[in-house]
Write a protein that holds these residues in place. Structure first.
Motif, PDB file in Angstrom:
ATOM      1  N   UNK A  19       0.847  -1.187   0.000  1.00 14.35           N
ATOM      2  CA  UNK A  19       0.000   0.000   0.000  1.00 14.35           C
ATOM      3  C   UNK A  19       0.885   1.240   0.000  1.00 14.35           C
ATOM      4  N   UNK A  20       0.541   2.171  -0.861  1.00 16.68           N
ATOM      5  CA  UNK A  20       1.329   3.390  -0.999  1.00 16.68           C
ATOM      6  C   UNK A  20       1.439   4.139   0.331  1.00 16.68           C
ATOM      7  N   UNK A  21       2.637   4.602   0.613  1.00 15.94           N
ATOM      8  CA  UNK A  21       2.871   5.437   1.803  1.00 15.94           C
ATOM      9  C   UNK A  21       2.457   4.766   3.101  1.00 15.94           C
TER      10      UNK A  21
ATOM     11  N   UNK B 134       2.148   7.105   7.129  1.00 13.62           N
ATOM     12  CA  UNK B 134       0.833   7.658   6.817  1.00 13.62           C
ATOM     13  C   UNK B 134       0.704   9.099   7.280  1.00 13.62           C
TER      14      UNK B 134
ATOM     15  N   UNK C  24       1.847  11.942   4.823  1.00 11.79           N
ATOM     16  CA  UNK C  24       1.467  12.000   3.417  1.00 11.79           C
ATOM     17  C   UNK C  24       0.646  13.220   3.038  1.00 11.79           C
ATOM     18  N   UNK C  25       0.104  13.920   4.000  1.00 12.34           N
ATOM     19  CA  UNK C  25      -0.705  15.101   3.671  1.00 12.34           C
ATOM     20  C   UNK C  25       0.171  16.137   2.961  1.00 12.34           C
ATOM     21  N   UNK C  26      -0.101  16.293   1.702  1.00  8.03           N
ATOM     22  CA  UNK C  26       0.714  17.193   0.906  1.00  8.03           C
ATOM     23  C   UNK C  26      -0.163  18.298   0.360  1.00  8.03           C
ATOM     24  N   UNK C  27       0.299  19.492   0.493  1.00  8.60           N
ATOM     25  CA  UNK C  27      -0.490  20.618   0.011  1.00  8.60           C
ATOM     26  C   UNK C  27      -0.362  20.754  -1.492  1.00  8.60           C
ATOM     27  N   UNK C  28      -1.443  21.099  -2.109  1.00 11.14           N
ATOM     28  CA  UNK C  28      -1.466  21.206  -3.561  1.00 11.14           C
ATOM     29  C   UNK C  28      -0.492  22.259  -4.057  1.00 11.14           C
ATOM     30  N   UNK C  29      -0.472  23.366  -3.372  1.00 14.21           N
ATOM     31  CA  UNK C  29       0.287  24.501  -3.895  1.00 14.21           C
ATOM     32  C   UNK C  29       1.792  24.361  -3.681  1.00 14.21           C
TER      33      UNK C  29
ATOM     34  N   UNK D  85       5.155  23.308  -4.331  1.00  9.52           N
ATOM     35  CA  UNK D  85       5.732  22.863  -5.600  1.00  9.52           C
ATOM     36  C   UNK D  85       6.668  21.683  -5.406  1.00  9.52           C
TER      37      UNK D  85
ATOM     38  N   UNK E 274       7.703  18.476  -3.363  1.00 12.76           N
ATOM     39  CA  UNK E 274       7.327  17.484  -2.353  1.00 12.76           C
ATOM     40  C   UNK E 274       8.512  16.612  -2.056  1.00 12.76           C
ATOM     41  N   UNK E 275       8.508  15.975  -0.906  1.00  9.06           N
ATOM     42  CA  UNK E 275       9.608  15.091  -0.578  1.00  9.06           C
ATOM     43  C   UNK E 275       9.468  13.819  -1.404  1.00  9.06           C
ATOM     44  N   UNK E 276      10.566  13.311  -1.836  1.00 11.76           N
ATOM     45  CA  UNK E 276      10.522  12.056  -2.569  1.00 11.76           C
ATOM     46  C   UNK E 276      10.168  10.951  -1.584  1.00 11.76           C
ATOM     47  N   UNK E 277       9.454   9.975  -2.091  1.00 11.72           N
ATOM     48  CA  UNK E 277       9.051   8.893  -1.207  1.00 11.72           C
ATOM     49  C   UNK E 277      10.242   8.001  -0.920  1.00 11.72           C
TER      50      UNK E 277
ATOM     51  N   UNK F  77      -6.405   3.058  -1.489  1.00  7.83           N
ATOM     52  CA  UNK F  77      -6.053   1.680  -1.794  1.00  7.83           C
ATOM     53  C   UNK F  77      -7.093   0.804  -1.099  1.00  7.83           C
TER      54      UNK F  77
ATOM     55  N   UNK G 118      -7.065  -1.899  -0.017  1.00  6.60           N
ATOM     56  CA  UNK G 118      -6.528  -2.743   1.060  1.00  6.60           C
ATOM     57  C   UNK G 118      -6.325  -1.954   2.343  1.00  6.60           C
TER      58      UNK G 118
ATOM     59  N   UNK H 169      -4.310   6.894   0.805  1.00  3.27           N
ATOM     60  CA  UNK H 169      -2.860   6.705   0.740  1.00  3.27           C
ATOM     61  C   UNK H 169      -2.170   7.991   0.296  1.00  3.27           C
TER      62      UNK H 169
ATOM     63  N   UNK I 268      -3.228  12.440  -0.306  1.00  5.61           N
ATOM     64  CA  UNK I 268      -4.238  13.501  -0.350  1.00  5.61           C
ATOM     65  C   UNK I 268      -3.633  14.727  -1.001  1.00  5.61           C
TER      66      UNK I 268
ATOM     67  N   UNK J 181      -4.680  18.573  -1.465  1.00  2.32           N
ATOM     68  CA  UNK J 181      -5.682  19.586  -1.146  1.00  2.32           C
ATOM     69  C   UNK J 181      -5.024  20.948  -1.052  1.00  2.32           C
TER      70      UNK J 181
ATOM     71  N   UNK K 226       6.730  10.740  -6.920  1.00  3.27           N
ATOM     72  CA  UNK K 226       7.551  11.698  -6.184  1.00  3.27           C
ATOM     73  C   UNK K 226       6.708  12.548  -5.238  1.00  3.27           C
ATOM     74  N   UNK K 227       5.384  12.347  -5.255  1.00  3.79           N
ATOM     75  CA  UNK K 227       4.453  13.135  -4.457  1.00  3.79           C
ATOM     76  C   UNK K 227       4.683  14.636  -4.700  1.00  3.79           C
TER      77      UNK K 227
END
Lengths: 559, 355
Positions: free
Chosen positions: A60-62, A66, A69-74, A76, A78-81, B142, B144, B150, B152, B154, B196-197
């Motif tokens: 399962x991703x991330x 968990x 994982x909240x990433x803001x849209x604006x 530019x 983001x941290x690489x996973x 996901x 599962x 997994x 978001x 916003x 890369x999120x």
């Protein structure tokens, strides 16, 4: 030989085209027809194939982080996973992955992937089930607190997690019953029953719900099913009778509506509620309960069913709820004192409610007590319920005729079955003298007997005398408190001395009981006076050496 | 001469507002989602057989359904993921519609759009569902993992929340690569890279973005079509991203009204259908330019847009076509729904000849 005009040519072209289109469509439709049957076969084989074709899925991703994982849209950048090796560019990474996957496939074959899938699936369902159980427990907590809507929410969440668990809809039904949402409760019970067709309590609850909905016939069918599964179930029996009465009454009403106020069966007395000012000022009388013969009880039950009509539903609910609590109770090892202690604090919430209920019954007691036969029948009825639903209900009966306070104590004692048996038998009728002839073997038993005998010095004397002093330690182990000790000392002073019975051994063994010195330390002056009298008497008899008496006196802090 | 024909095969009037219709993969059946007048949700399964459609199964649920997808389900299970008016995401086993097999309160408001990838053999990697909602957020799920998304996407604190009208998966050509494209009511288009999120690309097309689709979900992103409110749609060549100019695009006018949907033909990624608010459907073919990449004055690669060819158009209704779906199994078979509560099965002939 005529020349084709451009106009005509266009027409011909159009006609040709339409024909062409039509042919095209016809062939498509024919094709479609054959495709329909083809795809049906394909679908069938797909269904039969089972899950074997599923391959190993990436995690399962991330799932490892968990929270982050909240990433803001604006934003530019983001941290690489972290789960991927960033040093590789994806092409080489991709290549590497494929090779490895191929190798794995060759080595393990398709069966391993199936296995993998199976365990994954199992793990998932297991996790859901556990989450559902947690929700159920949470719901039970809320239920105990009386917060039914929260409890319902918990059960609903639980049912979503694990739709195969019949306990969740059944418990939700119970909570819904509490809120008088009978239709919903009925539905939930039905769900529980489709999941577990032998779930007796779900039938019981559905019966109750249907009774609430005035679906008498269906309710009766449910109760009859309960009796099939559990022929001893008293609640089902009594409710069937109630239903029959109700149906009979409906018939009677339909026959003659005029004189139904006169047509009250004999022996039935409605409880009278008066405002406090108008209530009788006479003190409450204690009423000895006579054991009624089985046939009598049967008749009385029918009669009392009516008296209790208003109460019965609430009571049943309560009883059922307590049964539920009780189930949880029995899950704990009865010997585990620590568990007991925690349970005791749990059970307080519930028992307070029971107490409230009992008190409301006791409030009516004055009115009812003018009609002893009703009370007795009423009691026997409750007793039926009690025997059926074990200890809590038994205590309730107990509380009704005797002492409400016993509730907490007994519900936390280890020897559950014994107490329930004993207290229910007492409550129904057993005279005190009968208790007085028995010798307690457990602290619980003693505790129960003590409650009934403590006000009757003579009885308690007879009772206490029969206990071998060497047993004190085990009997009073957990329960010796100042109250008990003072009663015992009073008996020693009052009766032993009067009858010239030697009480040295009693005193000696009492002093060995746990926490004894603590209790002695907090004894009042009056109690010390009693002790002094006893010791003076001991010395006067002179059966024991002065030194022995002195050492004992030191233990009792008497000079 | 041998243009494809769009022929109405069957039509059926239903007693609820239809929002979405989707073919059940590997079958001649499709599901229809909508909203009864009393506010409840409709889920029906129809089967095409012998020149007619028959109702196979139906269920009424408490909340109106807005959208659905099979994209994240295995071909064997073919479970349907739905988004409803209350923001709930649910996955249904079509064999047993009583209780969903997965359910989560995904958004605080209506889920406008949903897409799935990783199932049905389309797209590498984990099965995932993406939902876009009026609450402004785009969430990736996901099946599962219970309760939590997994990923978001916003708007940040204090920024205005735009109504997200469309989401689409793409780039799922390896187990790790994956993109989500989201379109908003203010004309914003955002392309998120799930690997890369990060935000890979964004633009604004000045009009609310009604629907978007990559020509394929399971290849390195190739083309993206975005339809908008005022009769325009844009085709982006997403192979080459120029640092300043972004993706090369072309804009086309069609339908003289809102363009509600765009759907690429599963059997030919350069052919797609657009559906208009005036009840028309247009079939398009994209023609690539001679060279898809050229270098600007600074020798940086930039994409070159191709051309569009309107292949066929037909009027089906007076009301907007709310949804359209090509059968993945039978080329040329499609289902579409319109706001006059009509369900239509269409046949498009001669698609093979488009090459």
């Amino acid at each position: 030989m005529s020349k084709i005009s451009p106009h005509e040519e266009k027409m011909l072209n159009l006609q040709y085209q339409m024909k062409q289109n039509n042919q095209e469509l016809q062939s498509f439709l024919k094709d479609l027809e054959s495709w329909e049957s083809e795809i049906k076969d394909k679908e069938k084989s797909l269904k039969e194939k089972g899950k074997s074709q599923d391959e190993i899925l990436p995690p399962v991703r991330n799932s490892l982080e968990k929270k982050k994982l909240k990433k803001k849209v604006k934003k530019k950048k983001g941290e690489a996973k972290p789960k991927r090796i960033s040093a590789y560019d994806y092409r080489s990474w991709d290549k590497f992955d494929v090779d490895k996957a191929c190798e794995n496939l060759d080595e393990n074959g398709p069966s391993s992937s199936e296995e993998e899938y199976e365990t994954d699936e199992e793990w998932e369902t297991e996790r859901k089930k556990q989450a559902a159980v947690l929700e159920k427990d949470k719901g039970n907590e809320y239920f105990k607190k009386g917060d039914y809507s929260m409890a319902i929410e918990c059960y609903t969440r639980g049912a979503d997690l694990d739709p195969t668990n019949p306990l969740l809809p059944a418990n939700r039904a119970m909570a819904l019953l509490k809120q008088d949402k009978f239709a919903a409760a009925e539905l939930d019970c039905s769900i529980a029953l489709t999941l577990d067709p032998l779930y007796t309590k779900a039938y019981l609850r559905r019966g109750t719900a249907r009774l609430g909905l005035n679906k008498y016939e269906e309710a009766r069918r449910d109760y009859e099913r309960v009796l099939q599964l559990e022929p001893q179930n008293k609640q089902a029996k009594s409710d069937i009778e109630l239903i029959e009465k109700e149906l009979a009454k409906q018939q009677m009403v339909s026959q003659s509506t005029a004189d139904d106020s006169q047509a009250r069966p004999s022996g039935i007395v409605k409880a009278i509620t008066k405002p406090p000012g108008q209530r009788s000022q006479k003190p409450l009388r204690r009423i000895e309960i006579e054991e009624v013969g089985f046939e009598d009880a049967h008749e009385g039950k029918a009669a009392s069913a009516k008296t209790l009509e208003g109460k019965s539903r609430k009571m049943r609910d309560l009883v059922e709820k307590e049964t539920m609590d009780f189930q949880k109770f029995t899950v704990n090892s009865p010997a585990d004192i620590a568990n007991m202690a925690s349970y005791r604090s749990d059970s307080k919430g519930a028992s307070v409610q029971v107490k409230a209920e009992t008190q409301s019954v006791v409030e009516n007691k004055w009115d009812v007590s003018e009609y002893p036969e009703t009370v007795s029948s009423c009691t026997s009825n409750i007793d039926n319920l009690a025997a059926n639903t074990n200890i809590h209900a038994a205590e309730k009966t107990d509380g009704l005729v005797k002492d409400n306070r016993s509730l907490n104590d007994v519900s936390s004692t280890p020897d559950v079955s014994r107490v329930s048996k004993q207290s229910s038998s007492q409550s129904s009728s057993v005279p005190k003298s009968q208790i007085a002839t028995s010798v307690p073997t457990t602290s619980v038993q003693f505790q129960a007997d003590y409650r009934h005998l403590k006000h009757d010095k003579e009885q308690f004397y007879q009772y206490f005398k029969r206990i071998p002093p060497a047993d004190y330690r085990t009997l009073f182990g957990q329960f010796l408190d100042a109250d008990v000790l003072v009663t015992i000392l009073n008996v020693l002073q009052g009766c032993y001395i009067r009858d010239h019975v030697d009480c040295y051994l009693c005193l000696k063994h009492l002093a060995d009981v746990n926490r004894f010195s603590m209790i002695v330390m907090f004894m009042s002056g009056k109690d010390t006076q009693v002790l002094k009298t006893i010791f003076i008497h001991l010395r006067e008899i002179g059966e024991h050496s002065a030194t022995d008496i002195d050492t004992l006196a030191v233990k009792y802090e008497v000079r | 001469m041998d243009k494809p024909q769009i022929i109405l095969h069957v039509q059926k009037s239903l007693n609820y507002t239809i929002f979405d219709a989707k073919w059940i993969p590997c079958s001649a059946k499709f599901i229809v989602l909508g909203n009864y007048a009393r506010g409840t949700g409709a889920l029906q399964i129809y089967e095409v057989s012998h020149g007619d459609i028959t109702l196979v199964k139906e269920a009424e649920k408490s909340k109106a359904f807005k959208c659905g997808t099979f994209g994240a389900s295995s071909l064997q299970q073919r479970s349907l993921a739905t988004g409803d008016f209350e923001g709930k995401l649910a996955i249904w086993n079509l064999e047993a519609l009583e209780v969903p097999i997965y359910s989560v309160k995904a958004h605080s408001e209506i889920i406008n759009c949903i897409d799935g990838v990783g199932g049905l053999g389309i797209g590498e990697g984990a099965p995932e569902i993406v939902t876009g909602s009026r609450d402004g957020s785009v969430k990736v799920w996901d099946p599962r993992q219970k309760n939590d998304p997994v990923a978001t996407m916003e708007p940040g604190e204090g920024e205005t929340k735009r109504d997200c009208w469309t989401v689409a998966f793409g780039n799922a050509y390896t187990a790790h690569e994956r993109c989500v494209c989201a379109g908003y009511d203010n004309g914003d288009i955002k392309l998120f890279d799930l690997k890369t999120m990060s935000l890979r690309w964004e633009t604004n097309v000045k009009n609310g973005v009604c629907h978007m689709e990559f020509d394929r979900k399971d290849i390195n992103i190739n083309k993206l079509v975005a339809t908008t409110l005022e009769s325009k749609f844009h085709v982006y060549d997403t192979r080459t991203l120029h640092p300043t100019k972004g993706y090369a695009s072309l804009t086309e006018k069609a339908h003289k009204s809102t363009i509600w949907q765009v759907k690429h033909l599963p059997q030919n990624r350069d052919v797609f259908m657009t559906c208009g608010g005036n009840g028309t459907v247009n079939l398009w073919k994209y023609n690539y330019p001679a060279s898809r990449v050229m270098q600007d004055s600074d020798k940086v690669d930039m994409g070159v847009a191709g051309t569009l060819q309107l292949v066929q158009n037909t009027v089906l209704s007076t009301q907007p076509i709310s949804s359209f779906d090509w059968s993945p199994d039978k080329e040329g078979l499609c289902v579409c729904t319109s706001f006059d509560q009509m369900l239509r099965v269409l046949i498009v002939t001669r698609l093979k000849q488009l090459g």
